[in-house]
Structures are given as structure tokens and as C-alpha cells.
Design an enzyme around this catalytic site. Structure first.
Site, PDB file in Angstrom:
ATOM      1  N   LYS A  10     -53.397  26.873-127.851  1.00  0.00           N
ATOM      2  CA  LYS A  10     -52.119  27.183-128.490  1.00  0.00           C
ATOM      3  C   LYS A  10     -52.266  27.301-130.019  1.00  0.00           C
ATOM      4  CE  LYS A  10     -49.275  25.185-124.792  1.00  0.00           C
ATOM      5  NZ  LYS A  10     -48.135  24.273-124.482  1.00  0.00           N
ATOM      6  N   TYR A  50     -43.068  32.486-120.675  1.00  0.00           N
ATOM      7  CA  TYR A  50     -42.426  31.210-120.339  1.00  0.00           C
ATOM      8  C   TYR A  50     -41.049  31.402-119.696  1.00  0.00           C
ATOM      9  CZ  TYR A  50     -45.865  28.088-122.548  1.00  0.00           C
ATOM     10  OH  TYR A  50     -46.985  27.363-122.847  1.00  0.00           O
ATOM     11  N   ASN A 113     -48.953  20.769-127.955  1.00  0.00           N
ATOM     12  CA  ASN A 113     -49.877  19.946-127.164  1.00  0.00           C
ATOM     13  C   ASN A 113     -51.217  20.631-126.927  1.00  0.00           C
ATOM     14  OD1 ASN A 113     -48.887  21.831-125.408  1.00  0.00           O
ATOM     15  ND2 ASN A 113     -48.048  20.384-123.927  1.00  0.00           N
ATOM     16  N   HIS A 116     -52.696  25.100-122.785  1.00  0.00           N
ATOM     17  CA  HIS A 116     -51.877  25.439-121.612  1.00  0.00           C
ATOM     18  C   HIS A 116     -52.808  25.662-120.430  1.00  0.00           C
ATOM     19  CE1 HIS A 116     -49.045  27.653-119.001  1.00  0.00           C
ATOM     20  NE2 HIS A 116     -50.096  28.410-118.737  1.00  0.00           N
ATOM     21  N   GLU A 127     -49.757  34.740-114.758  1.00  0.00           N
ATOM     22  CA  GLU A 127     -50.174  34.541-116.149  1.00  0.00           C
ATOM     23  C   GLU A 127     -51.413  35.370-116.492  1.00  0.00           C
ATOM     24  OE1 GLU A 127     -48.345  30.023-116.605  1.00  0.00           O
ATOM     25  OE2 GLU A 127     -50.523  30.275-116.509  1.00  0.00           O
TER      26      GLU A 127
HETATM   27  P1  IDP Z   1     -47.059  22.102-118.937  1.00  0.00           P
HETATM   28  O1  IDP Z   1     -47.537  22.908-120.133  1.00  0.00           O
HETATM   29  O2  IDP Z   1     -47.727  20.746-118.871  1.00  0.00           O
HETATM   30  O3  IDP Z   1     -47.138  22.855-117.634  1.00  0.00           O
HETATM   31  P2  IDP Z   1     -44.197  22.601-118.916  1.00  0.00           P
HETATM   32  O4  IDP Z   1     -43.160  21.659-118.404  1.00  0.00           O
HETATM   33  O5  IDP Z   1     -44.503  23.813-118.090  1.00  0.00           O
HETATM   34  O6  IDP Z   1     -45.510  21.760-119.206  1.00  0.00           O
HETATM   35  O7  IDP Z   1     -43.710  23.059-120.355  1.00  0.00           O
HETATM   36  C1  IDP Z   1     -44.325  24.155-121.022  1.00  0.00           C
HETATM   37  C2  IDP Z   1     -44.566  23.783-122.468  1.00  0.00           C
HETATM   38  O8  IDP Z   1     -43.300  23.588-123.105  1.00  0.00           O
HETATM   39  C3  IDP Z   1     -45.293  22.452-122.691  1.00  0.00           C
HETATM   40  O9  IDP Z   1     -46.690  22.581-122.605  1.00  0.00           O
HETATM   41  C4  IDP Z   1     -44.833  22.092-124.089  1.00  0.00           C
HETATM   42  O10 IDP Z   1     -45.546  22.862-125.077  1.00  0.00           O
HETATM   43  C5  IDP Z   1     -43.400  22.556-124.087  1.00  0.00           C
HETATM   44  N1  IDP Z   1     -42.454  21.500-123.679  1.00  0.00           N
HETATM   45  C6  IDP Z   1     -42.260  20.980-122.435  1.00  0.00           C
HETATM   46  N2  IDP Z   1     -41.285  20.056-122.422  1.00  0.00           N
HETATM   47  C7  IDP Z   1     -40.835  19.997-123.704  1.00  0.00           C
HETATM   48  C8  IDP Z   1     -39.804  19.219-124.337  1.00  0.00           C
HETATM   49  O11 IDP Z   1     -39.107  18.386-123.726  1.00  0.00           O
HETATM   50  N3  IDP Z   1     -39.638  19.409-125.688  1.00  0.00           N
HETATM   51  C9  IDP Z   1     -40.380  20.326-126.400  1.00  0.00           C
HETATM   52  N4  IDP Z   1     -41.349  21.079-125.831  1.00  0.00           N
HETATM   53  C10 IDP Z   1     -41.576  20.912-124.506  1.00  0.00           C
HETATM   54 MG    MG Z   2     -46.104  24.548-116.994  1.00  0.00          MG
END
Ligand code: IDP
Ligand code: MG
Length: 142
Positions: A10, A50, A113, A116, A127
Site C-alpha cells: 500500500k 474496494y 496497514n 493487502h 482483484e
Molecule cells: P483486510 O484488508 O484485512 O481484508 P478489510 O475489512 O477488507 O480488511 O478492509 C479493507 C481495508 O480497509 C483494510 O485493509 C484497511 O486498510 C481498511 N479498513 C478496514 N477497516 C477499517 C476501519 O474500521 N477504519 C479505517 N480503515 C479500515
Molecule cells: Mg478484505
């Protein structure tokens, strides 16, 4: 079963110079690097990528962040690749991710984070086809 999964480095991690280190750890986990490139998503492209999260409160911020700078896109291939790469990444929130996982080591916040990874076979197909052309991804040869 041999699977393919989409891995992204990212924008925050690219900006911090972590590309080499993260790719080395992906490969060090035994997954094969089947395709690789750096791109910058437009806001609209990030929204398509997304789309599953379009009704979530963090969608606007997430898609702004994902289009804020270059990302590295990789296809990882191997036995059980989707689950193995999810395990290597760790939980979505770096604070909750297990010791030694990529998100624990390199993530700076719940949103930023670092990496992905696809979460299921259908997601991986969507994807990969969204981000790679057939020429780039090796199509039927892989
Ligand atoms: P994942 O990446 O672990 O699959 P997802 O729930 O699919 O998690 O969420 C996609 C991305 O959205 C996450 O990797 C993170 O960057 C962001 N994200 C998820 N939940 C939150 C939140 O509660 N606040 C802000 N960003 C979030
Ligand atoms: Mg996800």
C-alpha cells in the site's frame, strides 16, 4: 491446490521504502512471485477495487488513501496461497496482528496497514483481473 492471490504493498509502505523488504518476505514464505508491477490508482479505480466496502464509513478515507501514491501489485502463487498469505499479513488492525506478521511489523494504523491480500478464491480472481492484463499475469500458462 495451487492457488493465486493478489498482494498489494500500500502507498504508506511504498513511501517508507519498504518494497524490497516486503517482497523478500513474501518470497521467503515460499510463495512464488508470478507477476509484479508498480502503479498509481485513480480515486475511481480504488473505489472499484474496494467496491465491496462502498457502504462502510471508512470507504471514502480508504479510497483516498489507496489513490494517494504508488502501490506495488504482485500475484503470489502456491499451495493454499490465499490462506498462507493472509496468515503472513496478519489481522487487519496492526495492533491486533500476531507478532512477526507483516501488518504487525510494518503497519502504522488500521487504515495504513502496509499490505493487502485477497480473502477468497473469487476475490482473488476479481482483484487479479482488475489489476493485471492477461499478458502480464501469464493467463492460462499459470
Ligand atoms: P483486510 O484488508 O484485512 O481484508 P478489510 O475489512 O477488507 O480488511 O478492509 C479493507 C481495508 O480497509 C483494510 O485493509 C484497511 O486498510 C481498511 N479498513 C478496514 N477497516 C477499517 C476501519 O474500521 N477504519 C479505517 N480503515 C479500515
Ligand atoms: Mg478484505
Amino acid at each position: 491446490m495451487i492457488e493465486r492471490t493478489l498482494a498489494l504493498i500500500k502507498p504508506d509502505a511504498v513511501a517508507r521504502g519498504l518494497v524490497g523488504e516486503l517482497l523478500a518476505q513474501m518470497q521467503g514464505s515460499g510463495l512464488r512471485l508470478a507477476a509484479l508491477k508498480m502503479i498509481r490508482l485513480s480515486k475511481a479505480q480504488a473505489e472499484t477495487f474496494y467496491a465491496v466496502h462502498r457502504d462502510r464509513p471508512f470507504f471514502e478515507s480508504l479510497t483516498r488513501y489507496m489513490s494517494s501514491g504508488p502501490i506495488v501489485c504482485a500475484i503470489l502463487e502456491g499451495e493454499d496461497a490465499i490462506r498462507r498469505y493472509r496468515d503472513l499479513m496478519g489481522a487487519t488492525n496492526p495492533k491486533e496482528a500476531a507478532e512477526g506478521t507483516l501488518r504487525r511489523r510494518y503497519g502504522v494504523s488500521l487504515e495504513a496497514n502496509a499490505v493487502h491480500g485477497s480473502d477468497a478464491p473469487e476475490t482473488a480472481v476479481f482483484e487479479i483481473s482488475f489489476l493485471f492484463s492477461g499478458l502480464e499475469s501469464g493467463g492460462e500458462r499459470l
